[in-house]
Design a protein around this motif. Structure first.
Motif, mmCIF file in Angstrom:
data_model
loop_
_atom_site.group_PDB
_atom_site.id
_atom_site.type_symbol
_atom_site.label_atom_id
_atom_site.label_comp_id
_atom_site.label_asym_id
_atom_site.label_seq_id
_atom_site.Cartn_x
_atom_site.Cartn_y
_atom_site.Cartn_z
ATOM 1 N N SER A 49 -4.954 12.096 39.825
ATOM 2 C CA SER A 49 -4.544 10.486 39.521
ATOM 3 C C SER A 49 -6.179 9.884 38.787
ATOM 4 C CB SER A 49 -5.801 9.860 40.868
ATOM 5 O OG SER A 49 -5.235 8.803 40.243
ATOM 6 N N VAL A 50 -6.789 11.023 38.687
ATOM 7 C CA VAL A 50 -8.146 10.548 37.599
ATOM 8 C C VAL A 50 -7.573 11.280 35.901
ATOM 9 C CG1 VAL A 50 -10.338 11.270 36.321
ATOM 10 C CG2 VAL A 50 -9.764 10.352 38.922
ATOM 11 N N THR A 51 -7.130 12.430 36.383
ATOM 12 C CA THR A 51 -6.526 13.563 35.194
ATOM 13 C C THR A 51 -5.417 12.091 34.353
ATOM 14 O OG1 THR A 51 -7.103 15.627 36.005
ATOM 15 C CG2 THR A 51 -5.652 15.793 34.240
ATOM 16 N N LEU A 65 0.460 13.269 38.725
ATOM 17 C CA LEU A 65 0.108 13.984 37.583
ATOM 18 C C LEU A 65 0.861 14.154 36.951
ATOM 19 C CD1 LEU A 65 -2.221 15.840 36.101
ATOM 20 C CD2 LEU A 65 -1.476 17.994 36.584
ATOM 21 N N VAL A 66 1.903 14.049 36.404
ATOM 22 C CA VAL A 66 3.459 14.303 35.735
ATOM 23 C C VAL A 66 4.619 13.437 36.398
ATOM 24 C CG1 VAL A 66 4.873 15.865 34.433
ATOM 25 C CG2 VAL A 66 2.255 16.193 35.295
ATOM 26 N N PRO A 67 4.733 12.295 36.225
ATOM 27 C CA PRO A 67 5.826 11.948 37.764
ATOM 28 C C PRO A 67 7.096 11.933 36.423
ATOM 29 C CG PRO A 67 4.640 9.788 36.456
ATOM 30 C CD PRO A 67 3.861 11.777 35.981
ATOM 31 N N ASN A 68 6.749 11.675 35.486
ATOM 32 C CA ASN A 68 8.895 12.335 34.562
ATOM 33 C C ASN A 68 9.385 13.560 34.902
ATOM 34 O OD1 ASN A 68 6.973 13.955 33.171
ATOM 35 N ND2 ASN A 68 8.272 13.299 31.234
ATOM 36 N N ILE A 69 8.322 14.780 36.167
ATOM 37 C CA ILE A 69 9.668 15.502 36.760
ATOM 38 C C ILE A 69 10.949 14.752 37.805
ATOM 39 C CG2 ILE A 69 8.438 17.017 38.766
ATOM 40 C CD1 ILE A 69 5.936 17.449 38.497
ATOM 41 N N LEU A 70 10.331 13.729 38.193
ATOM 42 C CA LEU A 70 11.761 13.563 38.950
ATOM 43 C C LEU A 70 12.220 12.151 38.141
ATOM 44 C CD1 LEU A 70 10.233 12.377 42.212
ATOM 45 C CD2 LEU A 70 11.241 14.374 41.740
ATOM 46 N N SER A 71 13.476 12.497 37.591
ATOM 47 C CA SER A 71 14.165 11.294 37.471
ATOM 48 C C SER A 71 14.118 9.647 38.286
ATOM 49 C CB SER A 71 15.956 11.736 37.941
ATOM 50 O OG SER A 71 16.179 11.781 38.370
ATOM 51 N N ASN A 72 14.626 8.520 37.332
ATOM 52 C CA ASN A 72 14.790 7.686 38.294
ATOM 53 C C ASN A 72 16.018 7.513 39.354
ATOM 54 O OD1 ASN A 72 12.575 6.512 36.967
ATOM 55 N ND2 ASN A 72 13.967 6.629 35.343
ATOM 56 N N ILE A 103 -13.506 18.814 56.605
ATOM 57 C CA ILE A 103 -13.900 19.175 55.297
ATOM 58 C C ILE A 103 -12.231 19.966 54.667
ATOM 59 C CG2 ILE A 103 -13.985 21.876 54.261
ATOM 60 C CD1 ILE A 103 -16.220 22.451 56.772
ATOM 61 N N GLY A 104 -11.431 20.315 55.192
ATOM 62 C CA GLY A 104 -9.348 20.228 55.119
ATOM 63 C C GLY A 104 -9.612 18.942 54.006
ATOM 64 N N ALA A 105 -9.333 18.201 55.460
ATOM 65 C CA ALA A 105 -8.829 16.692 54.543
ATOM 66 C C ALA A 105 -9.299 16.542 53.430
ATOM 67 C CB ALA A 105 -8.938 15.599 55.705
ATOM 68 N N ALA A 106 -10.624 16.613 53.425
ATOM 69 C CA ALA A 106 -11.575 16.457 51.797
ATOM 70 C C ALA A 106 -10.661 17.272 50.262
ATOM 71 C CB ALA A 106 -12.938 16.538 51.952
ATOM 72 N N ILE A 107 -10.644 18.654 50.917
ATOM 73 C CA ILE A 107 -9.787 19.014 50.119
ATOM 74 C C ILE A 107 -9.139 18.190 49.386
ATOM 75 C CG2 ILE A 107 -8.845 21.326 49.456
ATOM 76 C CD1 ILE A 107 -11.333 22.673 51.509
ATOM 77 N N VAL A 108 -8.299 18.237 50.397
ATOM 78 C CA VAL A 108 -7.038 17.633 49.892
ATOM 79 C C VAL A 108 -6.678 16.461 48.647
ATOM 80 C CG1 VAL A 108 -4.598 16.389 50.642
ATOM 81 C CG2 VAL A 108 -5.264 18.886 51.899
ATOM 82 N N ILE A 109 -7.898 15.935 49.636
ATOM 83 C CA ILE A 109 -7.976 13.991 48.898
ATOM 84 C C ILE A 109 -8.625 14.428 47.704
ATOM 85 C CG2 ILE A 109 -9.611 12.280 49.137
ATOM 86 C CD1 ILE A 109 -8.889 12.307 51.936
ATOM 87 N N SER A 110 -9.447 15.749 47.287
ATOM 88 C CA SER A 110 -10.007 15.516 45.996
ATOM 89 C C SER A 110 -9.240 16.139 44.853
ATOM 90 C CB SER A 110 -11.079 16.847 46.697
ATOM 91 O OG SER A 110 -12.554 16.253 47.564
ATOM 92 N N GLY A 111 -8.285 16.476 45.886
ATOM 93 C CA GLY A 111 -6.758 17.548 44.239
ATOM 94 C C GLY A 111 -5.826 16.635 44.365
ATOM 95 N N LYS A 132 -7.877 14.665 25.232
ATOM 96 C CA LYS A 132 -7.063 15.712 25.384
ATOM 97 C C LYS A 132 -7.905 17.402 26.527
ATOM 98 C CE LYS A 132 -3.116 15.872 21.579
ATOM 99 N NZ LYS A 132 -1.864 17.305 21.264
ATOM 100 N N PRO A 133 -8.702 16.990 25.989
ATOM 101 C CA PRO A 133 -9.960 18.007 26.265
ATOM 102 C C PRO A 133 -10.067 17.919 27.626
ATOM 103 C CG PRO A 133 -10.837 17.558 24.251
ATOM 104 C CD PRO A 133 -9.743 16.732 24.717
ATOM 105 N N LEU A 134 -10.050 15.935 28.002
ATOM 106 C CA LEU A 134 -10.513 16.734 30.102
ATOM 107 C C LEU A 134 -9.048 16.088 30.456
ATOM 108 C CD1 LEU A 134 -12.744 12.507 28.970
ATOM 109 C CD2 LEU A 134 -13.358 15.641 30.083
ATOM 110 N N ARG A 135 -8.094 16.302 30.279
ATOM 111 C CA ARG A 135 -6.544 15.892 29.896
ATOM 112 C C ARG A 135 -6.406 17.601 30.823
ATOM 113 N NH1 ARG A 135 -2.621 12.146 30.828
ATOM 114 N NH2 ARG A 135 -1.347 14.380 30.406
ATOM 115 N N TYR A 136 -6.644 19.116 29.069
ATOM 116 C CA TYR A 136 -6.481 20.270 29.823
ATOM 117 C C TYR A 136 -7.071 20.304 31.081
ATOM 118 C CZ TYR A 136 -4.127 19.975 25.400
ATOM 119 O OH TYR A 136 -2.634 19.938 24.763
#
Length: 283
Positions: free
Chosen positions: A62-64, A131-138, A49-57, A70-74
């Motif tokens: 990834s889908v988002t 979700l937001v890869p540009n949080i990190l610089s290259n 169950i714990g693994a399923a919760i982590v993987i679901s997030g 925009k509505p689906l992204r939000y």
């Protein structure tokens, strides 16, 4: 300390490797994270169950990230934020964080302190970077080209000195020079599993999101207030110090565009607290 030996600690070793790989923006973190989750289930750190919760997030993130509507992204971002809150508050079933320090004292003037190696909270790192890869610089680890002026360096250095002294002035802490035998356990946990997660969330994700819509000053202040409120369990004075510390971490990130700088500043502040003052609070 038999709780720090294999095989259980293999879970957190793999998790640390995954975080390190993620900060370098290499795809290898996906492999090491998969091994982390498999090992965690094997040693009952995660139930199915714990693994399923982590993987679901992670899957929702990834889908988002691939959505163009925009509505689906939000909607996706909203779901991830709620999922992250659940991780931080340890609300989900089937997740067995490892108790490594139980009611220890950093010094005779300090309150007892309990420490867990958490597997739930660090998972927000991977979801938010998906979700937001540009949080990190290259080039997160290339500090040779940091564009910090002498004044900016002075502000960061002065903040690391002034904030603990302010906490002392507010009687939130008392001076107590100690290097407890378990300092290295604290350092590993705080740097890798706590500071990285908090900086990715509050500076990379929240501050970064707000900076696109508001002035940098406003964005840093709002993100810092939220960071302060996240420390409400320590009391109102703790919220004030955490908010001011958040501003210090926020300007470090904004000036350098490197989350690793904010992580190191955050970790340095926490380590100074442990060594030179009562930790976490005085008796």
């Amino acid at each position: 300390m038999n709780y720090l030996i294999f095989p259980t600690m293999l879970v957190w070793l793999l998790l640390a490797i995954s975080i390190g790989c993620a900060l370098t923006k290499t795809t290898a973190w996906r492999i090491s994270l998969a091994l982390t989750l498999i090992t965690a289930v094997t040693f009952n750190v995660l139930t199915l169950i714990g693994a399923a919760i982590v993987i679901s997030g992670l899957a929702i993130a990834s889908v988002t990230a691939r959505q163009r509507t925009k509505p689906l992204r939000y909607l996706g971002h909203s779901v991830i934020v709620l999922w992250v809150i659940g991780l931080i508050l340890h609300l989900y079933p089937g997740i067995n964080n490892l108790l490594v320090l139980d009611q220890v004292n950093s010094g005779p003037l300090s309150r007892p302190f309990t420490l867990y190696f958490n597997i739930d909270k660090p998972m927000l790192i991977f979801a938010l970077l998906i979700l937001v890869p540009n949080i990190l610089s290259n080039n997160e680890y290339n500090w040779h080209q940091l564009s910090l002026s002498r004044m900016q360096k002075s502000i960061i250095g002065s903040g690391l000195i002034a904030l603990p002294l302010l906490a002392w002035g507010l009687q939130l802490v008392k001076p107590e020079f100690t290097i407890p035998s378990w300092w290295w356990i604290f350092a590993i946990n705080n740097l890798i599993f706590t500071c990285v997660a908090e900086e990715v969330l509050f500076r990379g994700y929240i501050q970064g999101f707000l900076c696109k819509r508001l002035s940098p000053t406003t964005a840093i202040i709002i993100a810092s207030v939220l960071f302060g409120l996240a420390h409400l369990a320590g009391g109102p004075l703790f919220v004030i110090i955490a908010t001011l510390a958040g501003i210090l971490y926020g300007v470090s990130y904004y000036w350098t565009k490197k989350i690793t700088v904010a992580i190191v500043v955050h970790f340095t502040f926490n380590l100074l607290h442990l060594i030179f003052f009562t930790y976490p609070l005085p008796l």
